[in-house]
Every structure is written in C-alpha cells, then in structure tokens.
Design an enzyme around this catalytic site. Structure first.
Site, PDB file in Angstrom:
ATOM      1  N   ASP A  42      -9.070   2.754   1.226  1.00 32.89           N
ATOM      2  CA  ASP A  42      -8.091   3.288   2.163  1.00 32.89           C
ATOM      3  C   ASP A  42      -8.832   3.976   3.312  1.00 32.89           C
ATOM      4  O   ASP A  42      -9.501   4.990   3.091  1.00 32.89           O
ATOM      5  CB  ASP A  42      -7.175   4.275   1.447  1.00 32.89           C
ATOM      6  CG  ASP A  42      -6.008   4.708   2.306  1.00 32.89           C
ATOM      7  OD1 ASP A  42      -5.987   4.411   3.519  1.00 32.89           O
ATOM      8  OD2 ASP A  42      -5.090   5.356   1.763  1.00 32.89           O
TER       9      ASP A  42
ATOM     10  N   ASN B 235       2.266   1.640   4.380  1.00 30.23           N
ATOM     11  CA  ASN B 235       2.512   0.394   5.112  1.00 30.23           C
ATOM     12  C   ASN B 235       2.167   0.524   6.588  1.00 30.23           C
ATOM     13  O   ASN B 235       2.823  -0.048   7.453  1.00 30.23           O
ATOM     14  CB  ASN B 235       3.959  -0.079   4.922  1.00 30.23           C
ATOM     15  CG  ASN B 235       4.203  -1.503   5.390  1.00 30.23           C
ATOM     16  OD1 ASN B 235       5.240  -1.782   5.986  1.00 30.23           O
ATOM     17  ND2 ASN B 235       3.279  -2.405   5.153  1.00 30.23           N
TER      18      ASN B 235
ATOM     19  N   CYS C  38       0.863  -1.179   0.000  1.00 29.06           N
ATOM     20  CA  CYS C  38       0.000   0.000   0.000  1.00 29.06           C
ATOM     21  C   CYS C  38       0.903   1.233   0.000  1.00 29.06           C
ATOM     22  O   CYS C  38       2.092   1.126  -0.298  1.00 29.06           O
ATOM     23  CB  CYS C  38      -0.996  -0.020   1.162  1.00 29.06           C
ATOM     24  SG  CYS C  38      -0.291   0.158   2.818  1.00 29.06           S
TER      25      CYS C  38
ATOM     26  N   CYS D  20      -1.551   0.791   7.342  1.00 33.11           N
ATOM     27  CA  CYS D  20      -2.983   0.477   7.437  1.00 33.11           C
ATOM     28  C   CYS D  20      -3.334  -0.828   6.732  1.00 33.11           C
ATOM     29  O   CYS D  20      -3.391  -1.891   7.351  1.00 33.11           O
ATOM     30  CB  CYS D  20      -3.842   1.599   6.846  1.00 33.11           C
ATOM     31  SG  CYS D  20      -3.757   3.156   7.697  1.00 33.11           S
ATOM     32  N   ARG D  21      -3.551  -0.743   5.434  1.00 31.09           N
ATOM     33  CA  ARG D  21      -4.097  -1.866   4.683  1.00 31.09           C
ATOM     34  C   ARG D  21      -3.130  -3.033   4.535  1.00 31.09           C
ATOM     35  O   ARG D  21      -3.474  -4.176   4.858  1.00 31.09           O
ATOM     36  CB  ARG D  21      -4.554  -1.403   3.291  1.00 31.09           C
ATOM     37  CG  ARG D  21      -5.671  -0.395   3.341  1.00 31.09           C
ATOM     38  CD  ARG D  21      -5.940   0.240   2.002  1.00 31.09           C
ATOM     39  NE  ARG D  21      -4.822   1.098   1.615  1.00 31.09           N
ATOM     40  CZ  ARG D  21      -4.711   1.691   0.438  1.00 31.09           C
ATOM     41  NH1 ARG D  21      -5.621   1.489  -0.486  1.00 31.09           N
ATOM     42  NH2 ARG D  21      -3.685   2.468   0.162  1.00 31.09           N
ATOM     43  N   SER D  22      -1.938  -2.780   4.011  1.00 27.89           N
ATOM     44  CA  SER D  22      -1.031  -3.905   3.746  1.00 27.89           C
ATOM     45  C   SER D  22      -0.595  -4.642   5.011  1.00 27.89           C
ATOM     46  O   SER D  22      -0.515  -5.867   4.994  1.00 27.89           O
ATOM     47  CB  SER D  22       0.162  -3.475   2.894  1.00 27.89           C
ATOM     48  OG  SER D  22       0.937  -2.486   3.517  1.00 27.89           O
TER      49      SER D  22
END
Length: 164
Positions: A132, A19, A16, A21-23
């Site tokens: 996101d 690095n 993402c 939040c999402r990943s």
C-alpha cells in the site's frame, strides 16, 4: 469462438481499502492488458471502506499511472456491495486485511471461495500482498505499477488456462 465466449463470461473485481490507489490502478492495467490480449473480461474495483466513495483516485496514483501509460482520470471510488459477491466470479483483494474483510462480508461459503489475494491468485512470486503506497512518497506509487502489471500478466495466463 466458443473459448472466447467462455472467457467473456468472466467478471473480476479488484478490492483494496479505499479504492483510490491500488485497486483502481490494477483495474485500468487489467482493462488495457486484457484488451491487448483479446480477452473480453469485465473488470471493476472497489474498497472495503466507504471513506472515499465518489472521489477520484489519489493524485499520486493518477500521476504514476499516467507515467506508465494508464489513465485513471475517470475513476470514482466506490464501496463493496453485497451484490458484488454474486455479480463477480472473482473478488481479488490487494492484501490480507481486505481479504479478511471480504470473508467477513461473504454470505455463503461459495462467496467466500470467490475471494482471494490478487497477487497470490495470479501466481506472482513474492510479495503476495500488494504494498500500500498511501503513507509513502511518490516513489511508492510509481513502484505500485510493477506488481499491477505482473499480477495482470498472471491473471491473463490463469484465465487462458481455464479454457484448456
């Protein structure tokens, strides 16, 4: 046994922007679900930017992950590195902006082919881009757990399918 050996050779990098939040969420979900499925696949995550390198995951994501049974307390953000394109079989971006970033950094057409959208590559129906949650409230972080779980379920099925 030979099938397990081929699966253990798989290496997946989730990507993402920062690095935090999402990943990292997808990485911890993957690590847990792959182990439960008996698949020995190496997973990691990174960001296309270095803005948060060395930092822990966003506290809102840490809380959402914890509520869903996932531990992000040890995560430390890192930026994508050139060797990632050879160290990982698949580089799965959370959205099209980060996929474009991967494509720009790829040194060869083969490296470019290793990069794909995470949810699309794993066969998840809409949305194809992982939303996101950064600019939203805690509910957006909680909602991020669902596409992470669905995407990893699709990843497991796809990896198993490569063995047939």
């Amino acid at each position: 046994m030979a099938e397990d050996a081929r699966v253990s050779e798989r290496r997946v990098l989730f990507v993402c922007l920062g690095n935090i939040c999402r990943s990292p969420l997808v990485e911890v979900v993957a690590r847990k679900r792959l182990a439960e499925a008996g698949l020995d696949v190496v997973v990691a995550s990174c960001g296309t930017s270095g803005w948060h390198a060395g930092e822990g995951a966003d506290p809102r994501m840490v809380a959402a992950a914890r509520a869903a049974g996932h531990d992000l307390s040890r995560h430390r953000a890192r930026q994508l590195r050139a060797p990632d394109f050879t160290d990982y079989d698949f580089l799965l971006a959370m959205d099209r902006d980060n996929l474009r970033g991967l494509h720009k950094l790829a040194a060869t057409p083969e490296q470019m082919e290793r990069a794909a959208l995470f949810l699309e590559w794993t066969g998840v129906a809409s949305p194809l881009e992982f939303p996101d949650p950064w600019y939203g409230d805690a509910a957006g972080f909680t909602a991020a757990v669902n596409p992470a779980e669905r995407g990893i379920a699709g990843l497991i099925e796809r990896l198993r399918g490569t063995l047939r």
